[in-house]
Design a protein around this motif. Structure first.
Motif: not given
Lengths: 241, 262
Positions: A50, A72, A101, B93, B95-97, B99
């Motif tokens: 991230l 995931l 996923n 965002i 959680a989205t990235f 995944a």
């Protein structure tokens, strides 16, 4: 298995994470311990791609996170207590993540039941208490039945019953052979939950040891932790003067 | 003992998985359906209300029936912004990235879903406006027919502008990340700024999104009239320029998204 090697992150002239290296082995709960602002969250965000590191790297199951085919299914993360849209139901939030996923939709109901949210699964998640929000975050982390879990301060905002529930859950996930990394600034909680401890201060590795190994250094575990982090706090004060 | 991922299907996550995720996200928000409903109903409503003021029959009244589509452009532009800034505001965002760490693929999936929903919305609104405008015409004035030259094109292209507005909003939202700021920029640039500049500088006017939607896309007659200081863009050039604006916003958004910390 998580491998962190020489991970470094700078914000301007501040070094948030400083050449950090450690492993999170399978089959154990590794406590990630440090005072607030010591770089725990930044480290976890870099492991999950991230945030991008200025130097070093992290790998999950031998692969950089960006290369994971089904992220995931390999790693589950709980990074923010409310990482969902307040207008969306818990069920829709999980269904969307599952779709990304190719996770079968029946798994959504499974994890909702596992965290005890099935009764409120169709309600708007914005109305959730902090404890329910944490449970939803844990459900999202478990969606892909991953071998690696990263949880940033999962006990924050939980009542004693919720804390005990998370402790039991993480211990059983580790007993199944998963690598579990849990951050906290609460040494007492880590003593109950973790097998191993990675202690950082000012973004640097202060100790990579077992709970017994750390508590052997001082009359109490808390004392040992404060001695370690106290040194790094002094380091900060010296640098600033 | 190590948990082995033996249950993993072959391959890896693809665009279609992410498009499905984005579609679930979009459809599970009440605000999406409110926006769609408003964008479909407001333009025909405006056409109904103003249709009676058409003095002449024929081509002119087609673009008049589509005047209300500007409301739809505004709504889908804002909705495009919200699909991404809403994720930043809530923290979804990350959680989205987590995944799907390939962010450009996520952005492409968002664009496909937002663009398609806005396109369907826009076409529905445009056709309904056309028919509503015809219904509202005063007695003795003949309604334009779909078979007349340029009429179908005017309706379809005006409907498509909602899709491009949605993509423009999505791109700007990705660049700016903050809901209020991004909406201010979209409304400010497209509507307020566009109107002011358009009033003061006639040479620039044909290139402003607002005027393209109102004067180029819905036009059935010539782009140049005798005595006009500057010509409007032709319908297709207008659509092309709108697509260019959306593409620039999306490209910039993608460039920044790939580099920036989530």
């Amino acid at each position: 298995m998580i491998e962190v090697r020489g991970l470094t992150k700078r914000y301007g002239s501040t070094v948030a994470v400083d050449r950090l290296s450690f492993d999170v082995p399978p089959g154990a709960v590794t406590g990630f311990l440090g005072l607030n602002g010591s770089g725990k969250s930044t480290t976890m965000r870099m492991i999950l791609s991230l945030d991008s590191p200025d130097a070093g790297h992290a790998r999950i199951g031998g692969q950089p996170y960006l290369r994971l085919r089904w992220p995931l299914r390999e790693a589950g993360g709980l990074l923010e207590p409310r990482a969902f849209h307040p207008g969306r139901s818990a069920r829709a939030h999980l269904a969307a993540l599952a779709a990304s996923n190719a996770i079968i939709q029946s798994r959504v109901d499974e994890v909702l039941e596992l965290v005890g949210l099935q009764a409120v699964a169709r309600k708007r998640a914005g109305k959730f208490s902090l404890g329910m929000a944490q449970r939803l975050g844990i459900a999202a982390a478990l969606l892909g039945d991953p071998a690696v879990l990263l949880l940033d301060e999962p006990v924050n905002g939980l009542d004693p019953e919720g804390i005990r529930w998370i402790r039991g859950l993480l211990r059983s996930l580790a007993a199944e052979g998963r690598a579990v990394l849990v951050s906290s600034h609460l040494i007492s909680e880590m003593a109950l939950m973790a097998d191993r401890l990675v202690v950082i201060g000012q973004g640097r590795l202060l100790a990579d040891t077992t709970v017994a190994g750390l508590s052997g250094r001082a009359p109490s575990l808390e004392e040992a932790f404060l001695q370690l982090t106290g040194d790094s706090a002094q380091f900060r004060a010296r640098n600033m003067s | 003992m190590t948990v082995r991922a033996s249950h993993q299907p072959p391959g890896g996550y693809r665009f279609r998985h992410l498009a499905r995720m984005e579609w679930i996200k979009l459809r599970s928000l009440r605000s999406t359906w409110l926006t769609v409903a408003l964008a479909v109903c407001a333009p025909p409503g405006i056409a109904l209300a103003t249709g009676g003021s058409n003095a002449t029959s024929g081509g002119m009244s087609v673009s008049n029936t589509l005047t209300g589509m500007l409301v739809g452009v505004l709504l889908t532009g804002v909705a495009g912004v919200l699909t991404v800034t809403g994720e930043y505001a809530s923290g979804t965002i990350s959680a989205t990235f987590a995944a799907a760490p390939r962010r450009l693929r996520v952005l492409a999936a968002k664009a496909a879903v937002v663009g398609t929903v806005a396109l369907v919305t826009g076409e529905a609104a445009a056709f309904l406006s056309f028919f509503a405008g015809a219904v509202a015409l005063r007695h003795g004035i003949t309604a334009p027919a779909l078979s007349q030259p340029g009429v179908l094109r005017a309706i379809v292209l005006t409907g498509a502008s909602l899709s491009l507005a949605g993509l423009f909003g999505l791109g700007l939202g990705t660049i700016i990340r903050h809901t209020a700021a991004a909406i201010t920029v979209v409304v400010g640039i497209v509507f307020v700024g566009g109107t002011f500049i358009g009033q003061s500088d006639f040479a620039i006017r044909p290139y402003l999104p607002l005027y393209i939607v109102s004067h180029s896309l819905g036009a059935t007659g010539p782009a140049c009239l005798p005595g006009m200081a500057s010509c409007w863009l032709s319908p297709w050039s207008g659509l092309g320029l709108l697509a260019g604006y959306a593409a620039i916003a999306m490209l910039l958004g993608g460039l920044i998204l790939a580099r920036r910390d989530a």
